[in-house]
Design an enzyme around this catalytic site. Structure first.
Site, PDB file in Angstrom:
ATOM      1  N   SER A 110      60.355  41.396  13.748  1.00 25.66           N
ATOM      2  CA  SER A 110      60.728  39.984  13.784  1.00 25.66           C
ATOM      3  C   SER A 110      61.046  39.356  12.433  1.00 25.66           C
ATOM      4  CB  SER A 110      59.625  39.158  14.467  1.00 25.66           C
ATOM      5  OG  SER A 110      59.714  39.278  15.867  1.00 25.66           O
TER       6      SER A 110
ATOM      7  N   LYS B  38      64.417  37.673  11.827  1.00 30.21           N
ATOM      8  CA  LYS B  38      64.711  36.270  12.147  1.00 30.21           C
ATOM      9  C   LYS B  38      64.998  35.452  10.887  1.00 30.21           C
ATOM     10  CE  LYS B  38      62.059  35.957  16.501  1.00 30.21           C
ATOM     11  NZ  LYS B  38      61.454  37.268  16.656  1.00 30.21           N
TER      12      LYS B  38
ATOM     13  N   SER C 227      57.866  32.742  16.140  1.00 30.59           N
ATOM     14  CA  SER C 227      58.582  34.000  16.382  1.00 30.59           C
ATOM     15  C   SER C 227      59.246  33.957  17.748  1.00 30.59           C
ATOM     16  CB  SER C 227      57.646  35.206  16.279  1.00 30.59           C
ATOM     17  OG  SER C 227      58.402  36.393  16.090  1.00 30.59           O
TER      18      SER C 227
END
Length: 490
Positions: free
Chosen positions: A155, A158, A329
């Site tokens: 993640s 991102k 997230s």
């Protein structure tokens, strides 16, 4: 078996639902935490925001804004006795933030290596670790350990997704969902713009607006109308390669509440397999309650070219969407932002189009994209690749005083021990609590942490630690946290 990903906290600071009271786990239960007598910690938390000064556009950052605004004062105030310049400072409290905003000396790379080298070999990190630490003010790499090695980022990708979206669209951009009425006023089409945060309350407001427009129509006052829904803004497959999965809904241009079926707004959840159809049916129900007769069941169809817009809902600003993506997230918003970037760059709004758009925008920002591969915008795809050097360059670019539009990339980072996916990662009295701001990343065997920290010299450092081959997140996460915490103590 569903792939393991980080599970966002149920208590992050949230610009969508107001501030949360801070609590601390003690002997298995939550107790109220009073943040008093810890001025050094609080001021250090604010220092990163001061160094990367920029617009705070929502309630999530009000505390930091107030603290930063008081940076030129000497400390506590004699309450009740004010001057034109503000409260008189108490003589006992020394100035802290001004010292932090003007670094006295450059960080010593040798000292940094000495501090990090023993930690990069921690068994919990698994078979391979790549790392980068840079001074955001100069862009100088202070530490590198396989810094240009492409790794699966989970993640932390991102950070790239939100940077690209903010760069292309700007922090004030809002995603529009509209209702379009055909020229004969017989067909109303709900047109998805790609806002995954659309809610039933928003559809009710749109229904009332559309009903008013129909009542003003002399040919066909208040219906009846056929309802269709248009999802043509997005192309390509709706399902993420790991889908169906509780961590992401089908990627559709039209959905409500991110396709969640349990009323949650973050973390894993059961998801609908027909997000657009669900949204259309909710809109039909809202139209009926607004006094508009809807004939038949909603069906998918593109809005007529001559149709006129009779209702519009716009999402929260992109700055807030980017912050929510990073803090919680949020995979669904991340994929939406990647597609919005694709549309703005003239690419198809698909996984492939988003990959090209994000890559090209980062190149435009003169970032080191060599070896990078953006298979998706969320980091759920194991085919994703980024280098630690790219992540730290992204964070440094977001801290650039000449690019205030990228600041939500920094303000959206979870705060150690306080918000988002770092809420439960640091104990109350841990050295990094409140000082480390970082995006987490977790897949099975993959763990990452990338963010910022203010060192003792007052410099804002950006770091990225990417590990693979770990046997458990329980072993890898403390080792990553120790690396980030070590930077704060230098």
């Amino acid at each position: 078996m569903a792939e393991q990903v980080e599970e966002p906290s149920v208590r992050p600071s949230d610009p969508w639902r107001g501030p949360k009271f801070l609590t601390t786990k003690h002997n298995g239960s939550h107790t109220w935490q009073v943040i008093a007598g810890s001025a050094t910690l609080g001021l250090a938390v604010a220092a990163g925001a001061v160094l990367a000064a920029g617009p705070w556009d929502n309630g999530q950052r009000k505390a930091e804004r107030a603290l930063a605004a008081a940076a030129d004062r000497t400390g506590g105030a004699h309450h009740g006795r004010t001057t034109p310049e503000g409260p008189r400072p108490a003589p006992s409290a020394p100035a802290v933030l001004p010292a932090l905003t003007a670094a006295k000396a450059a960080q010593d790379p040798a000292g940094l290596r000495a501090a990090l080298t023993p930690l990069v070999d921690a068994p919990g990190l698994g078979k391979k670790l790549a790392a980068s630490v840079v001074d955001t003010a100069t862009g100088e790499q202070l530490y590198g350990h396989g810094a240009t090695t492409p790794m699966t980022p989970a993640s932390t990708i991102k950070i790239a997704t939100t940077t690209a979206a903010l760069s292309v669209l700007g922090p004030d951009h809002r995603i529009a969902t509209t209702a379009a009425l055909s020229p004969d006023s017989r067909t109303l089409t709900l047109v998805g713009g790609g806002d995954p945060t659309l809610a039933k309350a928003d559809l009710r407001a749109m229904a009332a607006e559309a009903a008013d427009a129909l009542r003003e129509d002399g040919e066909n006052p208040a219906g009846p109308v056929r309802l269709t829904y248009d999802v043509s803004r997005y192309t390509g497959p709706e399902l993420h390669p790991i889908s169906p999965n509780e961590n992401i809904a089908p990627v559709s241009a039209l959905m409500i509440d991110e396709g969640r079926l349990d009323g949650s707004d973050r973390g894993p959840a059961d998801r609908t397999d027909d997000p657009a159809g669900d949204a259309a049916r909710a809109f039909a129900e809202a139209l009926e309650k607004a006094g508009v007769q809807v004939t038949g069941a909603p069906r998918e169809a593109r809005a007529a070219d001559e149709a006129r817009t009779v209702a519009t809902h716009r999402s929260a600003p992109l700055s807030a969407l980017a912050e929510r993506t990073l803090t919680n997230s949020d995979n669904d918003i991340a994929e939406a932002l990647a597609r919005q970037t694709a549309i703005a760059k003239g690419e198809k709004a698909s996984f492939a189009g988003a990959r090209r758009a994000v890559t090209n925008e980062l190149k435009k920002l003169q970032l080191p994209v060599g070896g990078a591969h953006f298979a998706d915008g969320s980091g759920l795809d194991r085919k994703d690749r980024v280098t630690p050097a790219l992540l730290t360059a992204l964070l440094a670019r977001a801290a650039d005083p000449d690019r205030p539009g990228l600041r939500p990339v920094l303000t959206g980072l979870p705060i150690a021990g306080f918000s988002g996916t770092l809420d439960g990662r640091y104990e109350r009295d841990a050295a990094g609590t409140g000082l480390v701001r970082a995006k987490t990343g977790t897949l099975r065997g993959v763990n990452s942490l990338a963010g910022t920290v203010v060192d003792r010299q007052g410099r804002l450092l950006a770091f990225a630690f990417l590990a693979s081959g770990s046997t458990s997140a329980a072993g890898a996460e403390p080792a990553l946290d120790a690396l980030a915490t070590a930077l704060a103590g230098l």
